[in-house]
Design a protein around this motif. Structure first.
Motif, PDB file in Angstrom:
ATOM      1  N   ARG A  22       0.811  -1.213   0.000  1.00 55.39           N
ATOM      2  CA  ARG A  22       0.000   0.000   0.000  1.00 55.39           C
ATOM      3  C   ARG A  22       0.851   1.272   0.000  1.00 55.39           C
ATOM      4  N   LYS A  23       2.105   1.172   0.439  1.00 54.82           N
ATOM      5  CA  LYS A  23       2.962   2.356   0.499  1.00 54.82           C
ATOM      6  C   LYS A  23       3.809   2.552  -0.753  1.00 54.82           C
ATOM      7  N   LYS A  24       3.702   1.635  -1.702  1.00 61.98           N
ATOM      8  CA  LYS A  24       4.458   1.753  -2.940  1.00 61.98           C
ATOM      9  C   LYS A  24       3.899   2.907  -3.782  1.00 61.98           C
ATOM     10  N   PRO A  25       4.787   3.666  -4.443  1.00 63.48           N
ATOM     11  CA  PRO A  25       4.325   4.834  -5.225  1.00 63.48           C
ATOM     12  C   PRO A  25       3.254   4.500  -6.262  1.00 63.48           C
ATOM     13  N   GLN A  26       3.424   3.398  -7.003  1.00 60.68           N
ATOM     14  CA  GLN A  26       2.429   3.049  -8.021  1.00 60.68           C
ATOM     15  C   GLN A  26       1.088   2.690  -7.394  1.00 60.68           C
ATOM     16  N   THR A  27       1.131   2.035  -6.252  1.00 63.95           N
ATOM     17  CA  THR A  27      -0.114   1.689  -5.555  1.00 63.95           C
ATOM     18  C   THR A  27      -0.835   2.952  -5.090  1.00 63.95           C
ATOM     19  N   ILE A  28      -0.089   3.865  -4.499  1.00 61.27           N
ATOM     20  CA  ILE A  28      -0.674   5.125  -4.026  1.00 61.27           C
ATOM     21  C   ILE A  28      -1.296   5.899  -5.182  1.00 61.27           C
ATOM     22  N   LYS A  29      -0.570   5.957  -6.302  1.00 64.09           N
ATOM     23  CA  LYS A  29      -1.072   6.685  -7.475  1.00 64.09           C
ATOM     24  C   LYS A  29      -2.356   6.057  -8.009  1.00 64.09           C
ATOM     25  N   PHE A  30      -2.393   4.730  -8.055  1.00 66.36           N
ATOM     26  CA  PHE A  30      -3.579   4.025  -8.545  1.00 66.36           C
ATOM     27  C   PHE A  30      -4.770   4.254  -7.616  1.00 66.36           C
ATOM     28  N   GLU A  31      -4.503   4.280  -6.299  1.00 68.47           N
ATOM     29  CA  GLU A  31      -5.573   4.429  -5.309  1.00 68.47           C
ATOM     30  C   GLU A  31      -6.165   5.830  -5.277  1.00 68.47           C
ATOM     31  N   LYS A  32      -5.404   6.826  -5.705  1.00 66.17           N
ATOM     32  CA  LYS A  32      -5.909   8.198  -5.686  1.00 66.17           C
ATOM     33  C   LYS A  32      -7.169   8.338  -6.533  1.00 66.17           C
ATOM     34  N   ALA A  71       6.042  -5.338 -13.710  1.00 60.52           N
ATOM     35  CA  ALA A  71       4.871  -4.863 -14.442  1.00 60.52           C
ATOM     36  C   ALA A  71       4.281  -3.638 -13.749  1.00 60.52           C
ATOM     37  N   HIS A  72       3.616  -2.786 -14.529  1.00 57.10           N
ATOM     38  CA  HIS A  72       2.908  -1.643 -13.971  1.00 57.10           C
ATOM     39  C   HIS A  72       1.795  -2.146 -13.051  1.00 57.10           C
ATOM     40  N   PHE A  73       1.439  -1.343 -12.055  1.00 56.36           N
ATOM     41  CA  PHE A  73       0.451  -1.782 -11.069  1.00 56.36           C
ATOM     42  C   PHE A  73      -0.874  -2.179 -11.718  1.00 56.36           C
ATOM     43  N   ARG A  74      -1.345  -1.409 -12.699  1.00 58.76           N
ATOM     44  CA  ARG A  74      -2.627  -1.723 -13.333  1.00 58.76           C
ATOM     45  C   ARG A  74      -2.556  -3.081 -14.044  1.00 58.76           C
ATOM     46  N   ASP A  75      -1.384  -3.420 -14.555  1.00 58.66           N
ATOM     47  CA  ASP A  75      -1.225  -4.719 -15.213  1.00 58.66           C
ATOM     48  C   ASP A  75      -1.200  -5.849 -14.187  1.00 58.66           C
ATOM     49  N   ARG A  76      -0.642  -5.567 -13.014  1.00 61.51           N
ATOM     50  CA  ARG A  76      -0.628  -6.581 -11.959  1.00 61.51           C
ATOM     51  C   ARG A  76      -2.048  -6.872 -11.466  1.00 61.51           C
ATOM     52  N   VAL A  77      -2.896  -5.853 -11.475  1.00 60.26           N
ATOM     53  CA  VAL A  77      -4.309  -6.073 -11.132  1.00 60.26           C
ATOM     54  C   VAL A  77      -4.927  -7.061 -12.120  1.00 60.26           C
ATOM     55  N   ILE A  78      -4.634  -6.870 -13.403  1.00 60.69           N
ATOM     56  CA  ILE A  78      -5.140  -7.785 -14.432  1.00 60.69           C
ATOM     57  C   ILE A  78      -4.579  -9.182 -14.232  1.00 60.69           C
ATOM     58  N   HIS A  79      -3.300  -9.278 -13.877  1.00 61.52           N
ATOM     59  CA  HIS A  79      -2.689 -10.590 -13.637  1.00 61.52           C
ATOM     60  C   HIS A  79      -3.417 -11.341 -12.528  1.00 61.52           C
ATOM     61  N   HIS A  80      -3.705 -10.629 -11.435  1.00 58.54           N
ATOM     62  CA  HIS A  80      -4.426 -11.270 -10.323  1.00 58.54           C
ATOM     63  C   HIS A  80      -5.843 -11.656 -10.739  1.00 58.54           C
ATOM     64  N   PHE A  81      -6.483 -10.813 -11.497  1.00 50.60           N
ATOM     65  CA  PHE A  81      -7.826 -11.109 -12.001  1.00 50.60           C
ATOM     66  C   PHE A  81      -7.820 -12.397 -12.829  1.00 50.60           C
ATOM     67  N   LEU A  82      -6.847 -12.520 -13.718  1.00 45.20           N
ATOM     68  CA  LEU A  82      -6.771 -13.689 -14.593  1.00 45.20           C
ATOM     69  C   LEU A  82      -6.417 -14.953 -13.816  1.00 45.20           C
ATOM     70  N   MET A  83      -5.401 -14.856 -12.957  1.00 43.80           N
ATOM     71  CA  MET A  83      -4.944 -16.045 -12.240  1.00 43.80           C
ATOM     72  C   MET A  83      -6.000 -16.583 -11.284  1.00 43.80           C
ATOM     73  N   GLN A  84      -6.805 -15.685 -10.733  1.00 38.85           N
ATOM     74  CA  GLN A  84      -7.867 -16.122  -9.832  1.00 38.85           C
ATOM     75  C   GLN A  84      -8.853 -17.036 -10.553  1.00 38.85           C
ATOM     76  N   ARG A  85      -8.939 -16.890 -11.869  1.00 41.02           N
ATOM     77  CA  ARG A  85      -9.885 -17.683 -12.652  1.00 41.02           C
ATOM     78  C   ARG A  85      -9.303 -18.981 -13.186  1.00 41.02           C
ATOM     79  N   ILE A  86      -8.048 -18.948 -13.617  1.00 36.10           N
ATOM     80  CA  ILE A  86      -7.526 -20.151 -14.275  1.00 36.10           C
ATOM     81  C   ILE A  86      -6.559 -20.967 -13.417  1.00 36.10           C
TER      82      ILE A  86
END
Length: 384
Positions: A22-32, A71-86
């Motif tokens: 949560r304290k990572k810069p990319q995470t903070i930027k995405f959460e804003k 990977a960029h944070f938004r791409d990591r969100v997609i990775h988690h979304f995909l892996m949760q399914r397959i």
């Protein structure tokens, strides 16, 4: 999958992705602008216009020198979304003895399984048992993305039965076929790459080959890439005592000549089906009594010791502890967490003497501000 359901699933993926970061810069930027960012991803998935962002690439030197693609944070969100399914579907077909990137089946599990294989193959250390240890050369850099994609899409088509199948196939195709080096941004000095073998860098991989080390999807897809090979070893060759962690695998047999005969068979299978090669300098065949190094452990009859590399890493981390008195409380907590993580790992090995020697040495250097108990398994701060 409806828009609302897709948004909710992306939100869940974001929560998993941001855990502990949560304290990572990319995470903070995405959460804003969290809602807007998730809505944008949702729209891109629905319109099939999602494209991964360029990677950030850097070198790490511990435990070994490696090239990491972040990977960029938004791409990591997609990775988690995909892996949760397959990934649950992958898990349903994986053999017991593949140990990488699997819940409850990591390195410690792998060490225990190989220890048990040797114990059972040798009939409780009463008979001869030989251990064949093999390694794939430049594994992640050599994976054919085309072969991987065909395997994944065929598997999804046969085994995935939810309404969003077309989206899952689209994401698999997009993530697998995207070249990780295209537009990649190197962080740090170019000299950091000095000494890194070419077969350990994606920048020297053949066109259409290589998965980026550092991605959740890469770890899971790499394991799936090897699944048919695992099945070949277990089902076709009927090998009972086998285990694999990523590109390192071990086979035990009472007959040394049988293991020798396996080497060309395995070479051919890897080459023809997966476009992979065994590392010619990492083929080991020896009697179990000589000891076996595997996943940071050293296995001897009836005992498991911590490996030299892991010990070396532990010693290097301890150097920071000797200066802990002159740091802030937050830094002290960070240093303690690292040292205690190694002590926690070492509790699974025959390591009492090493723990005792190192902990007493560290406590001596800390001017009585810290203490240890419970068999030198943890260092704690004294309350003031």
């Amino acid at each position: 999958m409806g828009n609302i359901e897709l948004f909710e699933e992306l939100y869940k993926a974001y929560l998993r992705c941001s855990k502990g970061k949560r304290k990572k810069p990319q995470t903070i930027k995405f959460e804003k602008n969290l809602e807007q960012n998730l809505l944008l991803l949702c729209d891109e998935l629905i319109s099939r216009s999602y494209k991964p962002s360029p990677y950030s690439v850097f070198i790490v030197n511990k435990p070994v020198k490696r090239e990491i693609f972040a990977a960029h944070f938004r791409d990591r969100v997609i990775h988690h979304f995909l892996m949760q399914r397959i990934n649950p579907l992958f898990e349903s077909v994986f053999i017991t003895d593949s140990y990488a990137c699997r819940k409850g089946k990591g390195t410690l599990y792998g060490v225990k399984r190989i220890f048990d294989h040797i114990y059972n193959c040798s009939h409780k250390y009463t008979k001869d048992c030989y251990v064949l240890k093999l390694d794939i050369s430049g594994f992640f850099m050599s994976i054919s993305r085309e072969i991987l994609l065909v395997k994944v899409l065929n598997f999804v088509e046969l085994n995935y039965h939810k309404k969003d199948k077309s989206l899952i196939k689209y994401l698999c195709t997009t993530i697998i076929l995207t070249s990780p080096v295209e537009g990649a941004i190197k962080l740090g000095s170019s000299k950091n790459w000095d000494g890194l073998p070419k077969n350990k860098s994606l920048f020297y991989s053949k066109s259409g080959h290589g998965l980026p080390i550092g991605n959740l999807t890469s770890q899971v897809f790499a394991n799936f890439y090897m699944h048919d090979f695992d099945s070949f070893i277990k089902d076709d060759l009927k090998i009972k005592f086998y285990g694999r962690y990523v590109d390192d695998f071990i086979i035990c047999n009472q007959n040394k000549n049988e293991l020798k005969k396996l080497i060309p068979v395995i070479k051919q299978k890897l080459s023809i089906d997966l476009n992979l090669e065994l590392h010619p300098k990492k083929i080991y065949l020896q009697h179990y009594k000589k000891g076996v190094q595997f996943l940071g452990a050293y296995l001897k009859p009836g005992r498991v010791y911590i490996g030299n590399q892991t010990k070396g890493n532990f010693y290097s981390k301890n150097h920071k502890f000797t200066k802990i008195e002159n740091t802030t409380s937050s830094t002290q907590n960070d240093i303690l967490a690292v040292v205690n993580s190694y002590l926690g790992l070492m509790r699974h090995f025959n390591s009492y003497k090493i723990r005792k020697r190192q902990v007493l040495k560290l406590l001596k250097s800390s001017k009585s501000s810290f203490y240890s108990s419970n068999g030198f398994l943890k260092i704690s701060k004294k309350r003031r």
